[in-house]
Design an enzyme around this catalytic site. Structure first.
Site, PDB file in Angstrom:
ATOM      1  N   GLU A  88      78.992  38.350  -6.576  1.00 37.30           N
ATOM      2  CA  GLU A  88      77.843  39.246  -6.405  1.00 37.30           C
ATOM      3  C   GLU A  88      77.970  40.454  -7.334  1.00 37.30           C
ATOM      4  O   GLU A  88      78.821  41.330  -7.124  1.00 37.30           O
ATOM      5  CB  GLU A  88      77.733  39.728  -4.955  1.00 37.30           C
ATOM      6  CG  GLU A  88      76.518  40.630  -4.742  1.00 37.30           C
ATOM      7  CD  GLU A  88      76.414  41.158  -3.316  1.00 37.30           C
ATOM      8  OE1 GLU A  88      75.554  42.043  -3.098  1.00 37.30           O
ATOM      9  OE2 GLU A  88      77.168  40.712  -2.452  1.00 37.30           O
ATOM     10  N   LYS A 218      86.730  31.919  15.385  1.00 35.60           N
ATOM     11  CA  LYS A 218      85.850  31.900  14.210  1.00 35.60           C
ATOM     12  C   LYS A 218      84.372  32.007  14.590  1.00 35.60           C
ATOM     13  O   LYS A 218      83.498  31.463  13.904  1.00 35.60           O
ATOM     14  CB  LYS A 218      86.136  30.676  13.343  1.00 35.60           C
ATOM     15  CG  LYS A 218      87.564  30.708  12.807  1.00 35.60           C
ATOM     16  CD  LYS A 218      87.974  29.496  12.029  1.00 35.60           C
ATOM     17  CE  LYS A 218      89.442  29.637  11.606  1.00 35.60           C
ATOM     18  NZ  LYS A 218      89.973  28.448  10.955  1.00 35.60           N
ATOM     19  N   ASP A 292      92.059  33.211   5.844  1.00 32.61           N
ATOM     20  CA  ASP A 292      91.129  32.153   6.236  1.00 32.61           C
ATOM     21  C   ASP A 292      89.722  32.732   6.171  1.00 32.61           C
ATOM     22  O   ASP A 292      89.352  33.580   6.990  1.00 32.61           O
ATOM     23  CB  ASP A 292      91.465  31.680   7.650  1.00 32.61           C
ATOM     24  CG  ASP A 292      90.659  30.456   8.073  1.00 32.61           C
ATOM     25  OD1 ASP A 292      89.548  30.265   7.532  1.00 32.61           O
ATOM     26  OD2 ASP A 292      91.120  29.714   8.951  1.00 32.61           O
ATOM     27  N   HIS A 383      71.061  46.858  -8.652  1.00 29.10           N
ATOM     28  CA  HIS A 383      71.101  45.404  -8.853  1.00 29.10           C
ATOM     29  C   HIS A 383      70.363  45.017 -10.141  1.00 29.10           C
ATOM     30  O   HIS A 383      70.751  44.056 -10.801  1.00 29.10           O
ATOM     31  CB  HIS A 383      70.485  44.696  -7.636  1.00 29.10           C
ATOM     32  CG  HIS A 383      71.443  44.529  -6.516  1.00 29.10           C
ATOM     33  ND1 HIS A 383      72.276  43.431  -6.392  1.00 29.10           N
ATOM     34  CD2 HIS A 383      71.729  45.328  -5.447  1.00 29.10           C
ATOM     35  CE1 HIS A 383      73.008  43.564  -5.307  1.00 29.10           C
ATOM     36  NE2 HIS A 383      72.699  44.704  -4.724  1.00 29.10           N
TER      37      HIS A 383
END
Length: 390
Positions: A88, A218, A292, A383
Site C-alpha cells: 500500500e 483468530k 501468524d 494517495h
C-alpha cells in the site's frame, strides 16, 4: 471423471530444491503459469519445514523502513526504525509522519499490562447443577490441574481457569502465560493434558470438547476486549499543541472534537477498533517479523482514548487488549523475518514484550497521522502523490 493428479511429494526429503522445482514444473504444466519470481529466493527450502507444506518458492513482499520513533517503555527504550512489509503506497510515509509527531512531542510510553493466552474446553453434563458442582471441583483441584498442564511445556504457565456456565454445560477458558511464544499450539497441548487428567480423576469422567469456541482463535471477540488474549498493551503520549499545528496542520481542540464524532461513528458501525486503523500497522509488522498473519483478526481490536489538556496539549492513547505476537517459534526463525527482528532488537530470550510495545507504538503513530490527514484534508491528496491513485 478421472481423479486429478496429486501434488508431487517425496516422503523422505520433501523440503529440497529438487522437490520445489518439481512442484513448480507440475503447476506450470497444469496452469500455464510461468514462475520465475517465485523461483527466485535466497533461503534453503529445508528451513521452511514446520512452516509450510508443498513448498514451491517465496512471495516477495516489498519491505520498507518507517521512523524513527522514540519509545520510553518498560521493555522497548530508545529510537526505533520500523521494518514494515506492505503493498500500500503512502503507508510508510504516513506512519513515519505519525512517528515524527510522537518523537517531537517527547516520545511514546508503552506498557504491557497483562498476559493471557487461552484454550477453551467445554465440559458436558446431564444438568446445570452437575455442571455447577464440577466448576467448584475445578477450583478445588486447580494446583493438580496446573501441574498436569505444565508437564507438556517449559514456558507455558497456567494461572487461571475462567468459568462460564450455560444450560447443562460448563464453558471454560484455561489461561496461560507463554513466554516468548505466541502460544496457541502450546496451550492446546497443555489443555489437552489437563482435560485428560480431569477426565481420569473426576468421579463422573466428564465428556469434553477441547475448544468450545470462546477462545475465539483468530477471530475478534468482545470477550477478548475485556479479558485479554495474548498481550494487553497500552501506548500513550501527549501531542504538543505546536507540533499538531506545525507538523500535522491541525488544532488539538479540533482533534478532540473529532474524537467525539468518530467515537459515535465507530459505535454505530460496531467497529472492533475505535481509532483510525490498527490493522495496517499490525499487518505490516506481522508480515515483516514472521508472525501468524491471521492473528491480525484478533490483534487489531482496541480502544483509543483522547483528553484535551488545560494547556492545549492532547493526551492520546491506544489500548490493544488481544495483541498476539512472538519472538520465538512460528515464522520468527525464518531468515528474512529474523533479520527484521534484529533491526528491532527483538532477537533473544525475553523479547516478546519488547516487540509488543513496539507494535502498540506503531499503531498509535498510524492513528496520529491518518486522523490528522482526515482533518487537514490530506487523505486523498497523499494517495494521489504517493499511492496507487497516481
Amino acid at each position: 471423471m478421472a481423479r486429478a493428479e496429486s501434488i508431487p511429494r517425496d516422503k523422505d526429503n520433501n523440503y529440497s530444491e529438487e522437490q520445489a522445482r518439481r512442484r513448480r514444473t507440475f503447476i506450470t504444466e497444469k496452469t500455464g503459469a510461468e514462475l520465475p519470481s517465485l523461483a527466485s529466493y535466497s533461503i534453503d527450502p529445508q528451513v521452511t519445514q514446520g512452516n509450510i507444506e508443498n513448498f514451491i518458492g517465496c512471495v516477495q513482499m516489498p519491505l520498507g523502513l518507517a521512523g524513527p520513533i522514540h519509545i520510553t517503555g518498560e521493555h522497548a527504550r530508545g529510537d526505533f526504525y520500523i521494518p514494515m512489509a506492505t503493498t500500500e503506497g503512502t503507508l510508510l510515509a504516513s506512519y513515519s509522519r505519525g512517528m515524527r509527531a510522537i518523537s517531537e512531542s517527547g516520545g511514546v510510553k508503552t506498557t504491557v499490562v497483562k498476559h493471557s493466552m487461552q484454550r477453551a474446553p467445554v465440559f458436558l453434563f446431564a444438568d446445570a447443577m452437575q455442571a455447577r458442582e464440577f466448576g467448584a471441583w475445578l477450583v478445588s483441584r486447580f494446583d493438580a490441574i496446573k501441574a498436569a498442564a505444565e508437564t507438556t511445556t517449559r514456558s507455558g504457565k497456567l494461572f487461571e481457569i475462567e468459568q462460564y456456565p450455560v444450560a447443562n454445560m460448563l464453558y471454560t477458558r484455561f489461561c496461560y502465560t507463554t513466554g516468548d511464544a505466541a502460544g496457541q499450539n502450546m496451550t492446546s497441548k497443555a489443555t489437552f493434558a489437563a482435560c485428560e487428567w480431569i477426565k481420569a480423576n473426576h468421579p463422573d469422567q466428564p465428556r469434553y470438547i477441547l475448544s468450545g469456541a470462546i477462545d475465539t482463535d483468530k477471530k475478534h471477540s468482545a470477550m477478548n476486549m475485556i479479558q485479554t488474549r495474548g498481550k494487553r498493551v497500552i501506548a500513550e503520549f501527549t501531542l504538543k499543541r505546536e507540533v499538531a499545528r506545525d507538523l500535522l496542520r491541525i488544532d488539538t481542540a479540533q482533534l478532540y472534537r473529532y474524537r467525539q464524532i468518530a467515537a459515535v461513528g465507530a459505535l454505530q458501525a460496531g467497529s472492533a477498533y475505535s481509532g483510525a486503523h490498527a490493522a495496517n500497522g499490525i499487518a505490516a509488522l506481522f508480515i515483516a517479523t514472521g508472525q501468524d498473519a491471521a492473528n491480525v483478526a484478533e490483534s487489531h481490536g482496541g480502544i483509543t482514548y483522547g483528553q484535551l489538556l488545560e494547556n492545549g496539549d492532547y493526551y492520546w492513547s491506544v489500548t490493544l487488549p488481544a495483541l498476539i505476537c512472538a519472538t520465538h517459534g512460528g515464522g520468527t526463525g525464518l531468515p528474512s523475518q529474523r533479520e527484521c527482528l534484529q533491526i528491532l532488537g527483538c532477537v533473544g530470550t525475553g523479547k516478546a514484550d519488547k516487540l509488543a510495545e513496539i507494535i502498540a507504538a506503531v499503531v498509535l503513530a498510524g492513528d496520529v497521522s491518518l486522523t490528522s490527514a482526515v482533518l487537514a484534508g490530506d487523505w486523498v491528496s497523499s494517495h494521489d502523490a504517493l499511492g496507487r491513485n497516481r
